[in-house]
Write an enzyme that holds these catalytic residues in place. Structure first.
Site, PDB file in Angstrom:
ATOM      1  N   HIS A   1      44.446 -14.321  11.530  1.00  0.00           N
ATOM      2  CA  HIS A   1      45.136 -13.254  12.151  1.00  0.00           C
ATOM      3  C   HIS A   1      45.727 -12.032  10.871  1.00  0.00           C
ATOM      4  O   HIS A   1      46.191 -13.032  10.425  1.00  0.00           O
ATOM      5  CB  HIS A   1      45.968 -14.388  12.914  1.00  0.00           C
ATOM      6  CG  HIS A   1      47.333 -13.136  13.791  1.00  0.00           C
ATOM      7  ND1 HIS A   1      46.639 -12.899  14.945  1.00  0.00           N
ATOM      8  CD2 HIS A   1      48.328 -13.022  13.249  1.00  0.00           C
ATOM      9  CE1 HIS A   1      47.483 -12.136  15.304  1.00  0.00           C
ATOM     10  NE2 HIS A   1      48.706 -11.873  14.636  1.00  0.00           N
TER      11      HIS A   1
ATOM     12  N   GLY B   1      15.959   2.716  23.674  1.00  0.00           N
ATOM     13  CA  GLY B   1      16.267   1.614  23.132  1.00  0.00           C
ATOM     14  C   GLY B   1      17.444   1.951  21.694  1.00  0.00           C
ATOM     15  O   GLY B   1      18.153   2.884  21.840  1.00  0.00           O
TER      16      GLY B   1
ATOM     17  N   LEU C   1      12.337  -7.017  14.495  1.00  0.00           N
ATOM     18  CA  LEU C   1      13.155  -6.839  13.801  1.00  0.00           C
ATOM     19  C   LEU C   1      13.209  -7.232  12.450  1.00  0.00           C
ATOM     20  O   LEU C   1      12.451  -8.616  11.938  1.00  0.00           O
ATOM     21  CB  LEU C   1      14.626  -7.785  14.585  1.00  0.00           C
ATOM     22  CG  LEU C   1      14.705  -7.162  15.802  1.00  0.00           C
ATOM     23  CD1 LEU C   1      15.774  -9.081  16.522  1.00  0.00           C
ATOM     24  CD2 LEU C   1      15.983  -6.139  16.128  1.00  0.00           C
TER      25      LEU C   1
ATOM     26  N   GLY D   1       0.790  -1.040  -0.019  1.00  0.00           N
ATOM     27  CA  GLY D   1       0.245   0.246  -0.217  1.00  0.00           C
ATOM     28  C   GLY D   1       0.491   1.157   0.166  1.00  0.00           C
ATOM     29  O   GLY D   1       0.295   2.669  -0.120  1.00  0.00           O
TER      30      GLY D   1
END
Lengths: 461, 571
Positions: free
Chosen positions: B539, B263, B410, B113
């Site tokens: 690493h 939040g 989420l 929409g």
């Protein structure tokens, strides 16, 4: 982490103290505290940690701590960790300031069980820390009551906060000034710089206090405001370099430029001080100082000439100050400050002298409170101790007049009766704002002052 | 990708149950690969479970399954439908579901929409990431100390507000067109208009002022999302009192902005605004800031993200009335004590951002036509996202995913739910494990998490009688972080020492949002610490933070018998 931290808050038993670092004998002795005052130790946050840096104190001295509450953030070789309190009480004294480093196991603060014990703990911590800080304090600069004074610099302290305060109307929604409206950063800064937001009004939108207001106020009182961070003292001046102003010097600079907008003029006078010198000799043993005597004499003269104690704030009116507060300029490392003798006309000379000593000590320790350096209504500046016989002072913005006092020197004087004699004479020179104080006002004031100094019996009541 | 087992001793199992009545569809990729776990609540539903003792199951694809025609020409359905699947709402959830549906061979339509992309793409995660990218760079450039430590010299960094706003807007348009194109390319019909459920398996849609179209589908997914929630008493004018919708357009950068709610949304905006020079006041109803985060992470985050910045806060207060600025008066905010309800303070600020959460956008969906009552606007669903009606019965062929069901608000959770639903309707029982869904807050540095917080884990452990351990590592010990001069940060692992199960991982530090996936994947796949600790990390990389985290955990159980690679491979 918790089990490691358990060791960090233990009562200062002697067995534990033995484990504290070597070379801190004097310190430990000074820390002979009652069991109820606990030491907070630098915790071992990792097996390889030998010393820790205090990142920040999350509590200030005097704050109440509950069990498990974070007190301090410690940076170890690996991480920043919150150190929590394992006892309830009051954070009585911080012994290692933020940024300081302490070996694991050494005391970094004292925790008092009750509020009453805070002072006691504080005293202990001071006596213990003073030994370690002695070197710092033994700087050759002596600030006696007759401290030298740079006339120009007399300006900043009094004015900055005042001009700010005058600058804007009360916040429209601040309940007629009852509420303080300050931006988040301004509040944060004020806390950091220990500036009282209540004493200033803002220049931000709707009159809110913004960061630059706080900075200005803090700059005015920078020395007093931040005892933890003394202005850096250059050990020597490196030639051929450009050194930026310190915050305080910046404030002085701003105020000096601002003073150019005030139409000032000067009137000088020579005052015979034999009687005053005699009086000083007599009551010196009682702790009376020359600065106090001069301030007292000036205050008594001002009481008779209120206009000289007035100032012009808006260009349209006289502001007649309700009390006579004599600010006396004192040079300190990296600048100067003007401790204020409040109600100098009313307070007796002995109290005034004691007060002055206290102020000088505080100024030296950089612990002056804002009201102790920014409430002056008339400023005294004395360069007599250098043998300067006369000089010219710049009027601190926000006040009406400043008096420059030269050295009292034996002078050959011809009297009206035709005789020639030796008298001690000093020259004073008053700078005043001509918008409110006119030549005749100053002249009359100086005449009164000379009378008081030449016949000083009133000074001691 | 989907689910884990939370029970203590379960042998990893597939969470797919094959319904022998419904025809199974061709599996385009081995999606049940390595799904070894079954959530508690999924117990008892699975018709067929099978243990996967070997986690490499490439060879097991399609075993014992009858492959029949795809649903498009699905035998003799009782009715003929226009579509196999209609999705109402083309946000990230609907998009994810549509793509997966096409992959599964369903004839799919999506009704939108507003604009394709929904909240996330147009008014949420996507444009906010653009702003946060700017704020991150500003922060770096402004941090003289940081620059100096790297040996860099930068003169006064500045920004052009319109330029920043354009970047956010351009990003949203770009992602929006990507989404649209991806659906069009796959043959998803995009129907424009407002979708309403008019009856079982029947939806009408249409633009205002145009005649409605009615379409039917075998299954319907509601994915209408949410809108910013604005509490009563707050007047939003879109200029000085705004929601995230307005803030993302960055029409102004106020000197002082109050953010109601601390939040994710509030926190991210505080990062943007302070980097652009604003001062921020947080208003939080709960007693502490960042209430949703693990307390330890919250504490550290407050020390890094709030305390040193130009931010102050009021906690334990409600903003009962917020009036926009007008006639030269600032925005006024009336605060009351959250507990005593007594007036506490009045603030005057230049702007207020309402970040008090989001409300489901479910009005006008026609749920009453099928006897479904929303709860505070949320569409009630079971753990398979199937809609529950007012009598507590499942509504056949109707599902709701994403913010509209409120399970986990989420974007990627919505998408995962959508994929889960498509799995269901194509004949595989599937339950999404929400504890394996990571979340991230894109502040500088970032915060990310998956699974339980420490208090939640301890509560669960108490109830179920197991032990909980916590391991932590610092970014200060990570070479790459130190090379970037960004040593501030912490990773925290909450686990069961008895069997090595990962209960939760929380990261605060550089690129935390990217780092969390090793942990969320481990949770989803049921990988135990004693196994994952042998995985190798390049690493020096930030991923070694998690490597170290897993290695520092003290697990009593020994390495599982089914190691990921059973034979050495010569290369």
């Amino acid at each position: 982490m918790a089990n490691v931290l358990q060791t960090s808050f233990l009562p200062s038993t002697s067995s534990l103290r033995r484990t504290s670092i070597s070379g801190s004998k004097g310190k430990s002795q000074a820390l002979q505290l009652k069991a109820k005052i606990r030491e907070i130790f630098m915790p071992a946050l990792s097996s390889t940690m030998t010393e820790g840096k205090i990142v920040s104190w999350m509590k200030s001295e005097g704050d109440k701590l509950s069990k498990g509450e974070s007190v301090v953030v410690v940076e170890s070789d690996k991480a920043d960790m919150d150190v929590e309190s394992f006892h309830e009480g009051f954070l009585a004294a911080i012994m290692v300031e933020e940024g300081g480093v302490a070996p694991v196991g050494s005391a970094i603060a004292l925790l008092a069980e009750t509020e009453d014990e805070i002072a006691e703990a504080k005293a202990k911590s001071q006596s213990s820390s003073s030994s370690s800080h002695k070197v710092v304090e033994e700087q050759p600069k002596q600030i006696e009551e007759t401290a030298p004074d740079v006339p120009a610099a007399a300006a900043p302290t009094v004015s900055a906060s005042k001009t700010v305060a005058l600058g804007s109307a009360a916040h429209p929604a601040s309940d007629g000034g009852k509420r303080i409206v300050a931006s988040p950063y301004a509040k944060k800064l004020a806390k950091e710089l220990k500036v009282d937001l209540g004493t200033m009004a803002g220049t931000g939108p709707n009159g809110r206090i913004v960061a630059k207001d706080v900075e200005a106020a803090a700059a005015a009182g920078i020395v007093a405001a931040s005892p933890a961070k003394p202005a850096p003292v250059a050990p020597g001046i490196e030639l051929g370099t450009v050194v930026p102003f310190t915050t305080m010097q910046g404030a002085v600079s701003r105020n000096m430029v601002e003073s150019l907008s005030v139409p000032t003029f000067r009137v000088g006078y020579t005052i015979t001080t034999n009687a005053l010198d005699a009086l000083y000799k007599k009551i010196k043993s009682k702790g009376v100082t020359m600065t106090a005597l001069l301030a007292k004499a000036t205050a008594l003269a001002l009481a008779q000439h209120p206009v000289v104690n007035s100032c012009c704030r808006d260009g349209n009116s006289f502001t007649y100050n309700g009390s006579i507060n004599i600010a006396v300029a004192v040079a300190i490392d990296g600048g100067l400050i003007t401790p204020v003798l409040q109600d100098a006309d009313k307070v007796d000379i002995y109290t005034l002298s004691r007060k002055w000593k206290e102020l000088v000590e505080k100024a030296r320790a950089k612990q002056l409170q804002p009201h102790e350096y920014n409430t002056g209504t008339f400023t005294l500046s004395n360069l007599g101790m250098f043998g300067v016989d006369r000089f010219d002072a710049i009027l601190p913005p926000g006040t009406g007049a400043i008096m420059a006092v030269g050295a009292s020197q034996p002078t050959v004087v011809a009297s009206k009766d035709g005789s020639i004699g030796m008298k001690n004479q000093m020259q004073v020179n008053v700078t005043a704002d001509h918008r409110v104080i006119y030549g005749a006002d100053l002249a009359a004031f100086l005449q009164t002052l000379a009378k008081i100094v030449e016949d000083p019996k009133d000074l001691t009541f | 990708m989907h689910s884990i087992c939370s029970q203590a001793t379960a042998v990893p199992r597939s969470n797919f149950a094959f319904d022998s009545h419904a025809p199974a569809l061709p599996i385009s990729k081995p999606i049940n690969l390595r799904f070894c776990g079954l959530r508690k609540e999924a117990f008892g539903f699975s018709g067929l479970t099978h243990s996967c003792s070997s986690r490499v199951r490439f060879t097991s694809r399609g075993h014992s399954k009858r492959i029949s025609a795809s649903a498009e020409n699905n035998g003799t359905p009782p009715k003929s439908f226009d579509y196999d699947l209609i999705i109402i709402g083309a946000g990230v959830g609907g998009h994810g579901a549509a793509l997966h549906a096409v992959e599964k061979g369903l004839k799919t339509a999506i009704i939108e929409g507003d604009v394709v992309g929904g909240t996330c793409v147009n008014r949420g995660c996507v444009p906010s990431k653009a702003l946060l990218a700017v704020s991150g760079k500003m922060r770096e450039l402004q941090s003289e100390h940081h620059m100096k430590a790297l040996g860099l010299q930068v003169s006064a960094a500045g920004y052009d507000r319109q330029g920043v706003a354009d970047h956010a807007n351009n990003l949203a348009s770009k992602i929006r067109s990507n989404l649209t194109n991806s659906m069009k390319a796959l043959g998803v019909d995009i129907l424009t208009g407002f979708g309403t459920v008019v009856g079982p398996q029947k939806v009408k849609y249409g633009k205002v002022g145009f005649p409605d179209n009615i379409v039917t589908a075998k299954d319907i997914i509601i994915a209408t999302g949410s809108v910013p929630f604005v509490p009563k008493g707050i007047e939003v004018d879109g200029k000085t009192v705004i929601t995230s919708d307005h803030a993302l357009k960055l029409e102004s950068v106020p000197d002082w902005i109050a953010i109601v709610g601390s939040g994710y949304i509030g926190l991210e905006f505080s990062d943007v605004y302070t980097a652009l020079g604003s001062e921020v006041t947080f208003i939080e109803a709960l007693d502490q800031l960042m209430p949703g985060f693990d307390p330890e992470i919250g504490k550290l985050a407050q020390r890094v993200l709030i305390n040193p910045r130009k931010i102050d806060y009021h906690t334990g207060v409600f903003a009962t009335k917020i009036t926009p600025a007008k006639d030269g008066k600032p925005v006024t905010i009336e605060l009351i004590d959250a507990k005593t309800k007594e007036p506490k303070d009045t603030l005057e600020v230049d702007a207020a951002l309402i970040a008090t959460g989001r409300a489901p956008f479910t009005n006008g969906l026609g749920l009453e036509n099928i006897n479904v009552e929303t709860q505070r606007g949320f569409v009630p669903v079971d753990e398979r996202m199937q809609v529950i009606d007012a009598n507590g019965n499942l509504v056949p062929h109707l599902y709701c995913i994403g913010d509209a069901n409120g399970k986990m608000m989420l974007a990627h959770a919505a998408s995962a739910q959508g994929i889960s639903v498509v799995e269901q309707v194509t004949g595989r029982d599937h339950v999404l494990n929400h504890l394996s869904i990571p979340a991230a807050c894109f502040t500088h540095p970032e915060i990310s998490m998956v699974g339980l917080t420490e208090p939640q884990a301890r509560e669960k452990a108490e109830k179920e009688g197991f032990e909980v351990s916590v391991a932590k590592t610092s970014f200060k010990a990570n070479t790459k972080a130190l090379a970037e001069n960004e040593g501030e940060g912490l990773a925290k692992l909450i686990y069961r020492p008895d069997n090595g199960e990962i209960l939760g991982v929380h990261i605060f530090g550089l690129h935390a949002a990217d780092l969390i996936h090793e942990a969320s994947n481990a949770i989803a796949l049921g990988t135990r610490i004693q196994d994952i600790k042998f995985a190798v990390h390049a690493h020096p990389t930030l991923s070694e933070v998690l490597d170290e985290l897993f290695k520092s955990a003290k697990v009593k159980a020994t390495t599982s018998s089914h190691v990921p690679v059973s034979e050495p491979v010569a290369v």
